[in-house]
Motif scaffolding. Structure first.
Motif, PDB file in Angstrom:
ATOM      1  N   ASP A  82      38.463  43.561 -66.339  1.00 23.34           N
ATOM      2  CA  ASP A  82      38.175  42.690 -67.471  1.00 23.34           C
ATOM      3  C   ASP A  82      37.309  41.521 -67.012  1.00 23.34           C
ATOM      4  O   ASP A  82      37.280  41.168 -65.824  1.00 23.34           O
ATOM      5  N   SER A  83      36.632  40.892 -67.945  1.00 26.55           N
ATOM      6  CA  SER A  83      35.790  39.751 -67.592  1.00 26.55           C
ATOM      7  C   SER A  83      36.592  38.658 -66.902  1.00 26.55           C
ATOM      8  O   SER A  83      36.071  37.963 -66.017  1.00 26.55           O
ATOM      9  N   LEU A 112      27.907  36.758 -69.231  1.00 31.01           N
ATOM     10  CA  LEU A 112      29.185  36.490 -69.883  1.00 31.01           C
ATOM     11  C   LEU A 112      30.197  35.942 -68.883  1.00 31.01           C
ATOM     12  O   LEU A 112      30.974  35.032 -69.192  1.00 31.01           O
ATOM     13  N   ILE A 113      30.189  36.501 -67.672  1.00 29.44           N
ATOM     14  CA  ILE A 113      31.057  35.992 -66.608  1.00 29.44           C
ATOM     15  C   ILE A 113      30.682  34.549 -66.286  1.00 29.44           C
ATOM     16  O   ILE A 113      31.558  33.679 -66.131  1.00 29.44           O
ATOM     17  N   ASP A 132      19.494  38.029 -71.215  1.00 29.14           N
ATOM     18  CA  ASP A 132      19.539  39.241 -72.019  1.00 29.14           C
ATOM     19  C   ASP A 132      20.961  39.742 -72.302  1.00 29.14           C
ATOM     20  O   ASP A 132      21.378  40.807 -71.829  1.00 29.14           O
ATOM     21  N   VAL A 133      21.665  38.973 -73.111  1.00 27.04           N
ATOM     22  CA  VAL A 133      22.997  39.391 -73.544  1.00 27.04           C
ATOM     23  C   VAL A 133      23.325  38.697 -74.861  1.00 27.04           C
ATOM     24  O   VAL A 133      22.795  37.613 -75.149  1.00 27.04           O
ATOM     25  N   GLU A 134      24.164  39.324 -75.660  1.00 24.88           N
ATOM     26  CA  GLU A 134      24.708  38.686 -76.848  1.00 24.88           C
ATOM     27  C   GLU A 134      26.115  38.196 -76.539  1.00 24.88           C
ATOM     28  O   GLU A 134      26.813  38.767 -75.706  1.00 24.88           O
ATOM     29  N   ALA A 135      26.540  37.145 -77.220  1.00 24.69           N
ATOM     30  CA  ALA A 135      27.819  36.499 -76.899  1.00 24.69           C
ATOM     31  C   ALA A 135      29.027  37.273 -77.399  1.00 24.69           C
ATOM     32  O   ALA A 135      30.152  36.998 -76.970  1.00 24.69           O
ATOM     33  N   ASP A 206      34.627  41.030 -75.320  1.00 19.18           N
ATOM     34  CA  ASP A 206      34.408  39.590 -75.166  1.00 19.18           C
ATOM     35  C   ASP A 206      33.856  38.970 -76.450  1.00 19.18           C
ATOM     36  O   ASP A 206      33.073  39.593 -77.183  1.00 19.18           O
ATOM     37  N   ASP A 207      34.236  37.736 -76.669  1.00 18.08           N
ATOM     38  CA  ASP A 207      33.593  36.869 -77.650  1.00 18.08           C
ATOM     39  C   ASP A 207      33.451  35.514 -76.978  1.00 18.08           C
ATOM     40  O   ASP A 207      34.426  34.771 -76.838  1.00 18.08           O
TER      41      ASP A 207
END
Length: 280
Positions: A82-83, A112-113, A132-135, A206-207
């Motif tokens: 998991d993150s 995200l991490i 380059d990522v969405e939250a 994740d959020d």
């Protein structure tokens, strides 16, 4: 075949919770610039950052490491991926390498991490690049598209990576492909990461919106012009944090450090080397 050549790199193996993490270190601690930690995404590895790291290491220590279950880091016997496990690993690594205050650049899951770590330890993060990522996500963690698990040869692995990353420089693509696989017992080559990631990507639960909005260190968000990551979402992410910058790398897909290392390095050098507001 012409083989990829890399400059001097130091290797570290760092204990975390139940695993050893493999890290690459570029550059020397010869300036007042904070060290920089680079994080890759799912099924990737630290060598993805090689060309960008070499450029950024001119003025600072740069550490790129393999997330648990990836590259030359150990797999988790309990599938603790998991993150939150990765955030704890980043804390263990930074403590082990005496990184009291440092900068972060993360691609995809790595970003995200980084957001999670920075929200918990804002006093330790000087500034951060979110690449380059969405939250948050609407796709289930188990909806992982099929991808080849084995290759008959290194050339076949390179061909697969070339199709996925058409504009990557040849030497970097070869380095990335070679470091993505290991010899298989039955012959041929198998991907280095834990097979767990062929069926599950835990970060899709994740959020990170609330954590992102809480950040007050300087941020830059970078989006690939040909990436599946939506530009409008990353623009909204940047708009949600006072003073955050937004950049687009026009001719790149999702793996920007692989496809457009020179452009990304230029953007990150400008960002990480810029004087902080109020400094002389």
């Amino acid at each position: 075949m012409k083989h990829a050549v890399t400059g001097p790199v130091r290797h570290h193996f760092i204990p975390a919770a139940g695993v050893l993490l493999h890290a690459l270190e570029f550059g020397k601690d010869t300036s007042d610039m904070p060290p920089l930690v680079l994080l890759h995404g799912v099924t990737g590895h630290a060598w993805l950052w090689h060309d960008v790291a070499a450029r950024l290491a001119a003025n600072r220590r740069v550490i790129a490491y393999d997330l648990r279950g990836h590259g030359d880091s150990q797999w988790s016997a309990e599938a603790r991926y998991d993150s939150e496990d990765h955030i704890a690993d980043l804390q263990a690594l930074s403590n082990s390498l005496s990184l009291e205050r440092f900068s972060i650049a993360g691609l995809s899951w790595g970003a995200l991490i980084g957001i999670g770590f920075a929200a918990r330890h804002p006093e330790r993060v000087d500034r951060m690049a979110i690449v380059d990522v969405e939250a948050s996500f609407s796709v289930d963690q188990d909806a992982v598209a099929p991808r080849p698990e084995t290759f008959a040869s290194i050339e076949e692995a390179m061909a697969w990576e070339r199709k996925a990353n058409p504009h990557a420089p040849s030497d970097l693509l070869e380095l990335f492909a070679r470091q993505s696989v290991r010899p298989a017992q039955a012959g041929g080559w198998v991907r280095k990461h834990d097979p767990f990631f062929f069926r599950r990507w835990p970060f899709r639960r994740d959020d990170r919106w609330s954590e992102l909005r809480s950040l007050r260190m300087p941020l830059v968000l970078v989006n690939g012009g040909r990436s599946f990551v939506r530009t409008e979402v990353m623009q909204d992410m940047a708009a949600s944090v006072p003073g955050a910058q937004f950049e687009i790398v026009a001719d790149s897909g999702h793996l920007i450090p692989l496809e457009a290392p020179d452009v990304l390095a230029q953007q990150l050098v400008r960002f990480f080397d810029a004087p902080l507001s109020g400094s002389k």
